[in-house]
Design a protein around this motif. Structure first.
Motif, PDB file in Angstrom:
ATOM      1  N   ALA A 155      -7.672   1.168   6.453  1.00  0.00           N
ATOM      2  CA  ALA A 155      -9.083   1.510   6.590  1.00  0.00           C
ATOM      3  C   ALA A 155      -9.558   2.463   5.506  1.00  0.00           C
ATOM      4  O   ALA A 155     -10.729   2.447   5.134  1.00  0.00           O
ATOM      5  CB  ALA A 155      -9.325   2.125   7.973  1.00  0.00           C
ATOM      6  N   VAL A 156      -8.655   3.295   4.985  1.00  0.00           N
ATOM      7  CA  VAL A 156      -9.050   4.254   3.939  1.00  0.00           C
ATOM      8  C   VAL A 156      -8.653   3.739   2.560  1.00  0.00           C
ATOM      9  O   VAL A 156      -8.503   4.515   1.619  1.00  0.00           O
ATOM     10  CB  VAL A 156      -8.430   5.642   4.213  1.00  0.00           C
ATOM     11  CG1 VAL A 156      -8.993   6.237   5.483  1.00  0.00           C
ATOM     12  CG2 VAL A 156      -6.901   5.579   4.265  1.00  0.00           C
ATOM     13  N   ASN A 157      -8.479   2.415   2.461  1.00  0.00           N
ATOM     14  CA  ASN A 157      -8.260   1.747   1.171  1.00  0.00           C
ATOM     15  C   ASN A 157      -6.947   2.172   0.514  1.00  0.00           C
ATOM     16  O   ASN A 157      -6.900   2.489  -0.678  1.00  0.00           O
ATOM     17  CB  ASN A 157      -9.437   2.008   0.227  1.00  0.00           C
ATOM     18  CG  ASN A 157      -9.501   0.961  -0.889  1.00  0.00           C
ATOM     19  OD1 ASN A 157      -9.037  -0.168  -0.721  1.00  0.00           O
ATOM     20  ND2 ASN A 157     -10.060   1.337  -2.026  1.00  0.00           N
ATOM     21  N   GLN A 158      -5.883   2.133   1.297  1.00  0.00           N
ATOM     22  CA  GLN A 158      -4.537   2.345   0.779  1.00  0.00           C
ATOM     23  C   GLN A 158      -3.685   1.130   1.154  1.00  0.00           C
ATOM     24  O   GLN A 158      -2.752   1.212   1.951  1.00  0.00           O
ATOM     25  CB  GLN A 158      -3.926   3.619   1.367  1.00  0.00           C
ATOM     26  CG  GLN A 158      -4.667   4.890   1.018  1.00  0.00           C
ATOM     27  CD  GLN A 158      -4.064   6.111   1.696  1.00  0.00           C
ATOM     28  OE1 GLN A 158      -3.007   6.046   2.319  1.00  0.00           O
ATOM     29  NE2 GLN A 158      -4.743   7.245   1.580  1.00  0.00           N
ATOM     30  N   PRO A 159      -4.005  -0.033   0.609  1.00  0.00           N
ATOM     31  CA  PRO A 159      -3.345  -1.270   1.052  1.00  0.00           C
ATOM     32  C   PRO A 159      -1.850  -1.296   0.774  1.00  0.00           C
ATOM     33  O   PRO A 159      -1.085  -1.867   1.556  1.00  0.00           O
ATOM     34  CB  PRO A 159      -4.088  -2.363   0.295  1.00  0.00           C
ATOM     35  CG  PRO A 159      -4.695  -1.677  -0.877  1.00  0.00           C
ATOM     36  CD  PRO A 159      -5.023  -0.301  -0.418  1.00  0.00           C
ATOM     37  N   LEU A 180      -2.286  -7.795   2.361  1.00  0.00           N
ATOM     38  CA  LEU A 180      -2.092  -8.679   1.214  1.00  0.00           C
ATOM     39  C   LEU A 180      -3.427  -9.239   0.721  1.00  0.00           C
ATOM     40  O   LEU A 180      -3.636  -9.401  -0.497  1.00  0.00           O
ATOM     41  CB  LEU A 180      -1.141  -9.816   1.590  1.00  0.00           C
ATOM     42  CG  LEU A 180       0.332  -9.406   1.773  1.00  0.00           C
ATOM     43  CD1 LEU A 180       1.124 -10.532   2.400  1.00  0.00           C
ATOM     44  CD2 LEU A 180       0.945  -9.008   0.420  1.00  0.00           C
ATOM     45  N   LEU A 181      -4.332  -9.535   1.660  1.00  0.00           N
ATOM     46  CA  LEU A 181      -5.652 -10.011   1.239  1.00  0.00           C
ATOM     47  C   LEU A 181      -6.370  -8.950   0.411  1.00  0.00           C
ATOM     48  O   LEU A 181      -7.034  -9.271  -0.584  1.00  0.00           O
ATOM     49  CB  LEU A 181      -6.492 -10.370   2.475  1.00  0.00           C
ATOM     50  CG  LEU A 181      -6.145 -11.686   3.181  1.00  0.00           C
ATOM     51  CD1 LEU A 181      -6.932 -11.821   4.460  1.00  0.00           C
ATOM     52  CD2 LEU A 181      -6.421 -12.871   2.260  1.00  0.00           C
ATOM     53  N   ARG A 182      -6.233  -7.680   0.802  1.00  0.00           N
ATOM     54  CA  ARG A 182      -6.850  -6.611   0.023  1.00  0.00           C
ATOM     55  C   ARG A 182      -6.241  -6.533  -1.375  1.00  0.00           C
ATOM     56  O   ARG A 182      -6.903  -6.118  -2.331  1.00  0.00           O
ATOM     57  CB  ARG A 182      -6.655  -5.266   0.728  1.00  0.00           C
ATOM     58  CG  ARG A 182      -7.294  -5.166   2.089  1.00  0.00           C
ATOM     59  CD  ARG A 182      -8.784  -4.845   1.985  1.00  0.00           C
ATOM     60  NE  ARG A 182      -9.322  -4.590   3.313  1.00  0.00           N
ATOM     61  CZ  ARG A 182      -9.423  -3.389   3.861  1.00  0.00           C
ATOM     62  NH1 ARG A 182      -9.030  -2.333   3.177  1.00  0.00           N
ATOM     63  NH2 ARG A 182      -9.917  -3.250   5.075  1.00  0.00           N
ATOM     64  N   LEU A 183      -4.979  -6.942  -1.487  1.00  0.00           N
ATOM     65  CA  LEU A 183      -4.291  -6.882  -2.780  1.00  0.00           C
ATOM     66  C   LEU A 183      -4.431  -8.177  -3.573  1.00  0.00           C
ATOM     67  O   LEU A 183      -3.812  -8.326  -4.634  1.00  0.00           O
ATOM     68  CB  LEU A 183      -2.802  -6.575  -2.546  1.00  0.00           C
ATOM     69  CG  LEU A 183      -2.501  -5.196  -1.928  1.00  0.00           C
ATOM     70  CD1 LEU A 183      -1.041  -5.084  -1.545  1.00  0.00           C
ATOM     71  CD2 LEU A 183      -2.878  -4.103  -2.909  1.00  0.00           C
ATOM     72  N   GLY A 184      -5.201  -9.133  -3.038  1.00  0.00           N
ATOM     73  CA  GLY A 184      -5.440 -10.381  -3.750  1.00  0.00           C
ATOM     74  C   GLY A 184      -4.313 -11.383  -3.640  1.00  0.00           C
ATOM     75  O   GLY A 184      -4.242 -12.322  -4.457  1.00  0.00           O
TER      76      GLY A 184
END
Length: 926
Positions: free
Chosen positions: A683-687, A722-726
């Motif tokens: 949630a705090v953008n630390q994927p 993983l989706l956040r990391l592409g």
């Protein structure tokens, strides 16, 4: 001798003094309980004799001088320096004792020729033997001389010379008087005179010695004129002091000292007489009475104080180590002074045997004063002996155990034998019935250190861990380490393994528990989570209906609630966990309260009630006396997830950043903490950090054979990271793996898996797959996950060209997230929408499909609260059956509500329902 009797005593003494002045010899023996006024009478006689012109020789016996030859006699002679005392010795030519006594008697007879001679000996029970022989000789040979001998002693004291009193009684000029304690009416008179502004000390002293004439009529008049409060005070004074004038005086003075500042601050006192305090004047007076009553009486008083409610004459005698005659005298002395009172009826032969005659101090402050007379080492020995005495009498196990515990509390090691260990175990169980788990644990700790076979000792430690879990799960968890090793070595039998496995289950250590149970019940090992996850809701609720919360059932009941959470009806876990939480609180078991508060919080979180989850998870942590062990991970995990969803990231970070030992992450609680930390980091953008947590949780679950997505869907969690990391391909693969597992048939697992699959898969099929996800998540009851999927579906519809329909779905998702207070999700769905006030009409009109009828405040005002709830859920896409489960209504009631809604809003189908209805709070079952 009461006050009226004291008047007669004063008259007797005055007559004896008058006879002495007239030239005749008299002997008066005054006896009384300690503190009952004999010394005051002796002082009064000495004062009046001196006033009458007599020569007064005065002496007081003392315990420390009892072995000093002629100590009392030297006091008498030296008090007026009238003549030198002969000094008999064993040397040649020295006078014999008889010659010395003759010389002493001759000197007194010669002195009496000039003026009457009065000899006063107080506390004669402490006089040395030689001095008593001189007084005895004088009584025989001074009959015709004007000599008055006044001897005062404590009643029931052991005589140094048994012939002394007998010899005095043989004399024709001998008189004997006995002072009794004051009656209740006389105490009331003392109190009345105090209220009449007479000096307190003088009033009490006057009553103690009978210096003022008091008749029955005067006492009656005083009692009649006293107020109700004064009468109540007098009764309390008599009850506490027993009518002992010394104790009465101390009580009155202590009360006067405490009343003065109270009266200045609050005005006149209207309450009952204030109770004496430990260590105050009353307690000091009690200690003085005990010490002056003699060593035997003091020993008996200590024993009675130590035995408390279990004190009887026989037990006190055995505990004090006295013979029957000495104990009889000592107890009589204590009762004569009013320090002890008896309860119950004495046992007589031939009559039905009732409870033994008990002994008790009149007030706790008096008992405390007696206990203060024990040095720590002596108190330890007495507690140990008291346990033995009560054990021999088959006394109450709680009393015996209390003495054993007190003996250890003094700081010295205590060796308990098998019989004492058995008593400690029985007492612990009795304390548990009374709800005192902490004291029961202390008894079992002592029992575990006793002498006995190792098997029994292991059983005690298992029971101790069970009891400790009631109030301190972390301490119970620490106790499990050695027991678990012994169980693995086969040292525990099935009866001991079962509760141990239950404790491990309550701590979330399902793998360790499952490894123990086959050896105990002879069944092959199964996947540790299978029983928990695959138990049907009906089976779990049957157990919840039938079992009462106890040490043996706390783990099965907690597992039954967890089974409901993993079932297709997780909403049923909410009322059950709430009921068990209330029952744990009634049991005054903070450890149990923490367990079921955490489960209730988890159930509320599962249904999307973030505020309720936050409140109960916080309560679970606050119920714990310490935060060690693995259990705090469970409520902490709920708090992290609730705070994250509500956008309270600072608070979530304080919990998520806490260092947790790796060994605590292998159980269910630790795995839940890992997942919660990963969701916060996502949630705090630390994927990357989130992905590491999710994959670690997956590895631990696979290693422990607890890989069940119904409990923790780590694959879809990792797929989101993983989706956040592409890395869409890897994400889709994990989602497909989860869908291929049997748990994917459960609505929650199916819903989250389909949502991630849709986001990672073919965009052309995204809307269709998301529709299935929304339908599954609605059935699961999780409002937050349903809102998340609805938002994704709305965006997919917008991308497919259905802008109006997509916008309506997005708005419904935002409303559902706002209803759950999922602030973070609301900002993700509609970043610009205000959260503090309802959306404006302009915003609603812009996001509504053209075919929808405009919604106004007047339109929604037509609906009742129940109709509005049903309409809101129907607009969000829930079926009638899902609405009935969520609102705890029957399906037929839901249908009736919808029919009235259609009529009031002038619409014909569910698709025409407005999406901007303000949600009302969802009711919870009673």
């Amino acid at each position: 001798m009461t006050l009226a009797g004291r008047e007669a005593g004063i008259e007797l003494l005055e007559t004896a003094l008058a006879d002495c002045v007239a030239g005749r010899s008299r002997i008066v023996l005054i006896e009384a309980g300690t503190g009952c006024g004999k010394s005051a009478l002796v002082d009064l006689v000495a004062e009046r004799a001196a006033t009458a012109g007599a020569l007064v020789l005065y002496a007081v016996g003392a315990p420390e001088e009892q072995q000093v030859p002629l100590g009392v006699l030297r006091q008498l002679v030296n008090s007026e320096q009238v003549f030198a005392l002969p000094r008999p010795s064993e040397g040649p030519g020295a006078p014999s004792r008889v010659e010395a006594m003759q010389a002493f008697c001759a000197e007194l007879r010669e002195l009496s020729l000039d003026c009457p001679v009065v000899l006063c000996v107080d506390d004669v029970q402490y006089a040395d033997r030689e001095s008593l022989q001189y007084v005895q000789y004088l009584a025989r040979h001074a009959r015709t001389a004007p000599v008055l001998v006044v001897v005062a002693g404590a009643a029931h004291a052991p005589a140094q010379d048994p012939a002394f009193t007998t010899e005095l009684m043989r004399q024709p000029h001998f008189r004997r008087m006995r002072l009794e304690r004051l009656t209740a009416a006389e105490v009331a008179l003392v109190r009345g005179r105090r209220e009449g502004s007479a000096p307190v000390a003088n009033a009490v002293a006057a009553q103690a010695v009978g210096a003022h004439a008091v008749g029955a009529n005067a006492a009656a008049e005083a009692a009649a004129s006293a107020s109700d409060a004064a009468a109540s005070d007098a009764a309390e004074l008599h009850r506490i002091s027993g009518g002992n004038p010394l104790l009465l005086r101390a009580l009155v003075e202590e009360a006067a000292g405490r009343e003065a500042p109270e009266a200045a601050a609050t005005g006149p006192r209207a309450s009952s007489f204030p109770s004496p305090e430990p260590g105050g004047p009353f307690a000091q007076a009690v200690a003085t009475c005990l010490r002056r009553s003699g060593p035997d009486a003091l020993a008996l008083a200590r024993a009675a104080a130590l035995l408390g409610e279990q004190a009887t004459a026989a037990r006190v005698t055995r505990l004090a180590g006295l013979d029957a005659a000495a104990a009889r005298r000592g107890l009589a002395a204590l009762e004569a002074s009013g320090l002890l009172e008896t309860s119950g009826a004495p046992q007589t032969s031939g009559a039905p045997q009732g409870p033994p005659e008990g002994l008790a101090f009149r007030h706790p402050a008096a008992r405390a004063a007696a206990l203060e007379e024990c040095a720590p080492r002596l108190r330890t020995a007495l507690h140990r002996d008291a346990a033995r005495v009560l054990g021999e009498d088959r006394g109450p196990v709680l009393a015996v155990a209390g003495h054993l515990l007190a003996a250890r509390a003094e700081g010295r090691p205590l060796d308990c034998g098998p019989a004492e260990v058995s008593v400690l175990r029985d007492a612990a169980e009795e304390l548990l019935v009374r709800g005192d788990a902490r004291e029961a644990a202390r008894l079992l700790e002592l029992a575990a250190q006793g002498r006995g076979d190792e098997h029994a000792e292991r059983g005690i430690r298992v029971r101790l861990a069970q009891i400790t879990a009631r109030f301190d799960p972390a301490a119970a968890e620490r106790q499990l380490g050695a027991l678990l090793e012994e169980a693995r070595d086969g040292l525990l039998d099935a009866e001991q393994v079962q509760p141990l496995a239950g404790l491990l289950l309550a701590q979330g250590q399902v793998a360790e528990a499952a490894a123990l149970l086959p050896a105990a019940v002879g069944e092959p090992a199964a996947s540790p989570l299978d029983t928990l996850v695959d138990t049907t809701a009906a089976v779990g609720e049957r157990l919840l209906h039938s079992a009462r919360l106890t040490d043996a059932t706390v783990a099965p009941l907690a597992q039954a609630v967890r089974s409901l959470l993993c079932s297709e009806h997780p909403e049923r876990a909410v009322p059950w966990s709430r009921n068990l939480l209330e029952e744990a609180r009634r049991c005054q078991a903070p450890g149990w309260s923490a367990v079921f508060a955490a489960l209730h919080a988890e159930a509320l979180l599962r249904m999307g009630d973030l505020r309720g989850a936050y409140t109960h998870a916080t309560a679970a942590l606050e119920a714990l006396p310490e935060r060690g062990g693995s259990f705090p991970c469970a409520p902490a995990a709920v708090l992290i997830r609730a705070c994250t969803a509500m956008g309270r990231f600072t608070e979530a970070s304080r919990l998520a950043d806490r260092q947790v030992p790796k060994g605590l992450l292998t159980g269910l609680h630790g795995l839940a903490f890992l997942r919660a930390r990963g969701l916060y980091r996502l949630a705090v953008n630390q994927p990357h950090a989130a992905l590491a947590d999710f994959l670690e949780a997956g590895r631990l679950m696979e290693d422990g054979r607890v890989d069940r997505p119904a409990f923790l869907p780590w694959r879809t969690d990792a797929a989101e990271a993983l989706l956040r990391l592409g890395e869409g391909a890897r994400a889709e693969q994990l989602a497909l793996q989860q869908l291929a597992l049997p748990d994917a048939q459960r609505p929650y697992v199916r819903g989250v898996s389909l949502r991630v699959k849709a986001l990672a898969g073919d965009p052309k099929r995204r809307a269709a797959v998301l529709g299935q996800a929304v339908e599954a998540l609605h059935r699961s009851g999780d409002r937050v996950e349903a809102a998340r999927a609805m938002a994704e579906l709305g965006r997919a519809l917008q991308a497919d060209g259905s802008a109006a329909k997509g916008s309506a779905m997005v708005r419904s998702a935002w409303n559902l997230a706002k209803e759950a207070e999922a602030t973070a999700l609301c900002r993700e769905i509609l970043p610009d929408a205000p959260l503090t006030t309802p959306p404006t009409a302009t915003t609603r009109d812009r996001d509504r499909a053209p075919s929808e009828a405009p919604e106004t405040a007047a339109t929604t005002a037509k609906l009742s609260s129940s109709e509005q709830r049903v309409a809101t859920l129907a607009a969000q896409g829930l079926t009638n059956r899902e609405i009935s489960a969520k609102l705890y209504l029957t399906v037929s009631t839901v249908e009736q509500h919808l029919t009235r809604v259609y009529r009031k809003l002038q619409i014909t189908s569910r698709g025409d329902l407005p999406t901007g209805l303000d949600p009302l709070p969802t009711p919870t079952p009673a």
